[in-house]
Structures are given as C-alpha cells and as structure tokens.
Design a protein around this motif. Structure first.
Motif, PDB file in Angstrom:
ATOM      1  N   ASN A   1       0.833  -1.201   0.000  1.00 36.53           N
ATOM      2  CA  ASN A   1       0.000   0.000   0.000  1.00 36.53           C
ATOM      3  C   ASN A   1       0.872   1.257   0.000  1.00 36.53           C
ATOM      4  O   ASN A   1       2.067   1.208   0.280  1.00 36.53           O
ATOM      5  N   GLU A   2       0.237   2.370  -0.298  1.00 37.31           N
ATOM      6  CA  GLU A   2       0.971   3.621  -0.465  1.00 37.31           C
ATOM      7  C   GLU A   2       1.552   4.130   0.849  1.00 37.31           C
ATOM      8  O   GLU A   2       2.600   4.776   0.859  1.00 37.31           O
TER       9      GLU A   2
ATOM     10  N   LEU B   1       4.466  -0.831  -6.082  1.00 34.65           N
ATOM     11  CA  LEU B   1       3.452  -1.655  -5.437  1.00 34.65           C
ATOM     12  C   LEU B   1       3.773  -3.129  -5.659  1.00 34.65           C
ATOM     13  O   LEU B   1       4.129  -3.538  -6.769  1.00 34.65           O
TER      14      LEU B   1
ATOM     15  N   ASN C   1       2.699  -6.289  -6.533  1.00 35.34           N
ATOM     16  CA  ASN C   1       1.605  -7.010  -7.184  1.00 35.34           C
ATOM     17  C   ASN C   1       2.156  -7.705  -8.428  1.00 35.34           C
ATOM     18  O   ASN C   1       3.378  -7.768  -8.631  1.00 35.34           O
TER      19      ASN C   1
END
Length: 344
Positions: free
Chosen positions: A205-206, A222, A224
C-alpha cells in the motif's frame, strides 16, 4: 511479575502473573526495559503441537533489552546495573560455529533442545528474564533500549543477509527490498549505509511505500503482479542484482524469481511459507537462492555500532505490557508500520 505468554495451541497470547525467576550458576537476570514483537512469534504460535517440540506456557519475546539485575554464580563479564541487549540465536557454545560467534548456525542446538528465547525458551516479554549465558549479552553503550531493541533481530537479520551480498552490490547495482515493515525498513537503511546500490522497495500500500521513501528507498513499487515488469523497467531490462524478500510468501518469491538478473541472487529472509524452485530454466542462469538465519554475535555488535552513528533508526510504536495482546493482533493484521515494542 507480569509476562506475555503463549499458553495454548491456537489461542492468542495473554498477560499472566508468574514468579520472578532466579538465575542459576552462569546465568544472568535482566530487568526488562524493552521487548520487540515479530512475525516470527506468530509463525511459532501457528505451529501444531506435533511440530512445536517445546512445552507451554512460554513467555514470548526474542528481541529483548534490559538492565542486569542479578548475577548467577560465576558470572564476571557484567555487573549489576549494566544496560544490555540480548543476542537471541542461542547455540551450544562449543562447536566451530559457536566459537566463531555464529550461534545462529549452531549444528547442535536442535538435537540438544537449545532454542532461542521466546521461540522455545522463556523469552523477554516480561518484567524479568533469565539469560542462559553472559556470552548472549551485548552492551547497549548508551542506545535507547525502546528505540533500538528491535535491532537484535529486525536489524541483525537484514544486516547478516546484506553483508553476505556486499560483493554483488557495487556502484551501478540494484537491490530490491520486498516488504518494508519491521525488517525491511531497517534493511533499506543498511543497504544505503553499506552499499552504493540503487534501492527499489516493494510493499502492498501507499502508506508503507511512503515510509520506505522516508527511510531511503530510491524507488518504490506496489507489490503485485506488475512489480517484476516495473523492476525490469527501472533496471533497463536487466533485473535486480540482489532481491531481499523480507516476506517469503509464495507471491513475493515469484516476484523475486521474475525480477532477479542473470547471475544475480535471491535472499529469502521472510518466513512466509513460500519457496523458490531452483534448477535449469526455473531461475535465470547463474542465479543463486539463499535462506539466511538471524546473524552472528559480532554482527549484532556491528549493527549497534552503526546505530550509534545515526545511520539506523527504527520506527517504533510503543505498548504497555497490558496491551501486548492488542499489539500482536495489530501485527498479525498488518497495521503496524515499523516495529511494535512492549515496555514493561
């Protein structure tokens, strides 16, 4: 005294009243000033009884610091009142590895039933703790125990891993850090302190990526399915010289495998239960995969020395001992940024 204990398989830890322990000959009792929480605690608490291999209840806490409170017979290396940190990977003390200070790789510990505090032996998340030998204590030399207790694992473990890869991280190289939490955010700082490598940090997450930038990451991505392509783009299509996976789950290790360069290296530091297939065609040619464990006593001394220069800072959220179960729940759900520390 109050102690945070794992009492029953499948149940969350709880705060209990237990007797203050007395040191036997050769042992040292500490009055605990700080004890860190770690995902390794949850790993141990997730084991079935058939695998665990040690008795409950067990006081948690393998990251511990305290003031020497009482000396067992024959202990001369420290004095009452000394401010110390606990070196956690206890070994037999007599083998070749142990005599070199590398008790993290003691070949005799398992068969002799020797386990680290909080991960088999009684740990430091209590008001007092027994340390089995003075050789497992290192002077803090003025470091704040609450701020720096986590370096006994969250600093030592990445330091050991990164130090092993220093020759692969010259100027112009790239290091990827997967997972920027308790270990990862310290790992980023160690990479910046010890190497000229460009550091790419990955997380989910940011908020955590913003924290990674704050502690020194050059780039953030990120974590992913698109992360390997982003890493390739940042490295001109070559890939990372070394990938440090501080999560160790199947998806992150697949990211590591897909991101490492030819003749690069993957360090599987996290204990998330994943694995990397190694063989012809499964990783880039020449790539190595290593699963390091903790670090040596001399490396802990080096980590604490690095902290004294101001190059390492641990992001700490502080909890009273009564709130330790809540801290463990938050650690489990991923809402701790940095490291949780219990202060008795």
């Amino acid at each position: 005294m109050k102690a945070v204990q794992y009492v029953e398989i499948g149940r969350a830890p709880e705060v209990r009243e237990i007797p203050i322990p007395e040191p036997k000959p050769g042992q040292v009792r500490l009055r605990i000033t700080a004890a860190g929480l770690c995902h390794s605690d949850w790993f141990v608490m997730g084991l079935p009884q058939s695998v665990m291999g040690h008795a409950l209840p067990m006081t948690l806490g393998h990251e511990a610091a305290g003031i020497v409170d009482k000396l067992g017979e024959g202990v001369t290396e420290f004095s009452v009142g000394d401010d110390v940190a606990v070196y956690g990977p206890w070994g037999c003390g007599a083998c070749d590895e142990c005599t070199r200070g590398r008790e993290n790789y003691c070949p005799n510990a398992a068969k002799l039933g020797i386990r680290p505090p909080g991960l088999g032996a009684q740990g430091g998340m209590a008001e007092y703790m027994i340390v089995d030998s003075a050789r497992h204590l290192v002077s803090l030399q003025g470091l704040d125990p609450v701020e720096f207790v986590s370096l006994t694992d969250a600093g030592l473990t990445p330091y050991h891993s990164i130090k092993h890869q220093l020759a692969n991280l010259p100027a112009g190289s790239t290091a990827v850090v997967i997972g920027t939490g308790g270990l990862g955010h310290v790992g980023i700082q160690i990479l910046r302190a010890l190497t000229p490598a460009t550091v790419i940090a990955l997380d989910v997450n940011e908020e955590k990526l913003a924290h990674a930038r704050e502690v020194g990451a050059h780039h953030v991505v990120l974590s992913n399915a698109d992360a390997p392509a982003a890493i390739r783009a940042l490295t001109g299509g070559v890939g990372a010289d070394v990938v440090f996976d501080f999560v160790g789950a199947a998806p992150t290790l697949e990211t590591a495998r897909a991101s490492v360069r030819i003749d690069g290296a993957i360090e599987v530091v996290g204990i998330g239960g994943g694995s990397v297939p190694v063989g012809y065609g499964t990783v880039p040619a020449g790539a190595s995969v290593r699963a390091p464990f903790w670090g040596s006593r001399s490396e802990l001394i080096e980590v604490l020395a690095l902290a004294r220069t101001g190059q390492l800072k641990v992001s700490v959220e502080r909890f009273d001992i009564a709130d330790a179960p809540t801290a463990y729940a938050r650690l489990h759900d991923g809402s701790i940024v940095g490291r949780a520390v219990v202060v008795p």
